[in-house]
Design a protein around this motif. Structure first.
Motif, mmCIF file in Angstrom:
data_model
loop_
_atom_site.group_PDB
_atom_site.id
_atom_site.type_symbol
_atom_site.label_atom_id
_atom_site.label_comp_id
_atom_site.label_asym_id
_atom_site.label_seq_id
_atom_site.Cartn_x
_atom_site.Cartn_y
_atom_site.Cartn_z
ATOM 1 N N VAL A 98 0.844 -1.192 0.000
ATOM 2 C CA VAL A 98 0.000 0.000 0.000
ATOM 3 C C VAL A 98 0.877 1.239 0.000
ATOM 4 O O VAL A 98 1.933 1.266 0.638
ATOM 5 N N CYS A 99 0.428 2.251 -0.741
ATOM 6 C CA CYS A 99 1.159 3.510 -0.754
ATOM 7 C C CYS A 99 0.862 4.279 0.527
ATOM 8 O O CYS A 99 -0.027 3.906 1.292
ATOM 9 N N ILE A 100 1.566 5.356 0.751
ATOM 10 C CA ILE A 100 1.404 6.099 1.991
ATOM 11 C C ILE A 100 0.339 7.193 1.889
ATOM 12 O O ILE A 100 0.180 7.988 2.816
ATOM 13 N N HIS A 101 -0.403 7.216 0.800
ATOM 14 C CA HIS A 101 -1.475 8.197 0.640
ATOM 15 C C HIS A 101 -2.531 7.982 1.726
ATOM 16 O O HIS A 101 -2.802 6.859 2.138
ATOM 17 N N LEU A 102 -3.133 9.070 2.183
ATOM 18 C CA LEU A 102 -4.122 9.003 3.262
ATOM 19 C C LEU A 102 -5.346 8.160 2.909
ATOM 20 O O LEU A 102 -6.033 7.669 3.802
ATOM 21 N N ASP A 103 -5.652 7.985 1.631
ATOM 22 C CA ASP A 103 -6.795 7.178 1.217
ATOM 23 C C ASP A 103 -6.460 5.691 1.106
ATOM 24 O O ASP A 103 -7.338 4.884 0.805
ATOM 25 N N CYS A 104 -5.207 5.343 1.321
ATOM 26 C CA CYS A 104 -4.799 3.943 1.170
ATOM 27 C C CYS A 104 -4.274 3.302 2.443
ATOM 28 O O CYS A 104 -4.493 2.117 2.671
#
Length: 153
Positions: A98-104
């Motif tokens: 998972v990426c570190i984006h807040l939606d992920c």
């Protein structure tokens, strides 16, 4: 004459969004030669070569060499000591990237994808869930988790 060996780039792909990127390292150490160590700022060390900043991370992360930092001589520089960007990690529950984006994903003592946060929301403090917000968790609430868990086995 031997043909040069073609090296396939290592590619990180988030399991929850369409983000993907070639990464350089999957490591627990963040090293940055462009930043001086806090120890190097003392008067005693000013004349010496400043050591790099090294941070031991709690989780193993996918690191991408910072594309905004110019490299003068690629042959002489150790690629592991260049400034890097953290692009993602693996969920500590389901082991998906998972990426570190807040939606992920969310980092709370360790990395969690928002699918697992949604599934195990009763296990997280209310303050953390309030910070994430119901809107970001809504898209994972009605998913078919039986299918999701079969991929883990």
């Amino acid at each position: 004459m031997a043909e040069p060996e073609i090296v396939e780039p290592k590619v990180f792909q988030c399991s929850l969004c369409p983000f993907y990127a070639a990464y350089d390292r999957y490591d627990t150490k963040y090293v940055d030669e462009s930043l001086p160590s806090p120890v190097a700022t003392t008067q005693y060390n000013k004349n010496k070569k400043e050591p790099s900043l090294t941070i031991a991370l709690i989780e193993k992360v996918y690191l991408l060499r910072d594309p905004f930092v110019a490299i003068k001589d690629k042959d002489k520089i150790d690629q592991t000591k260049l400034s890097s960007l953290v692009i993602g990690s693996t969920c500590s529950v389901c082991s998906r990237p998972v990426c570190i984006h807040l939606d992920c994903s969310l980092f709370y003592t360790r990395r969690f994808c928002l699918k697992c946060v949604s599934k195990y929301r009763d296990e997280f403090p209310h303050e953390i869930l309030d910070e994430i917000g119901d809107k970001r968790l809504e898209k994972f609430i009605n998913e078919d988790y039986d299918q999701y868990e079969e991929t883990l086995i």
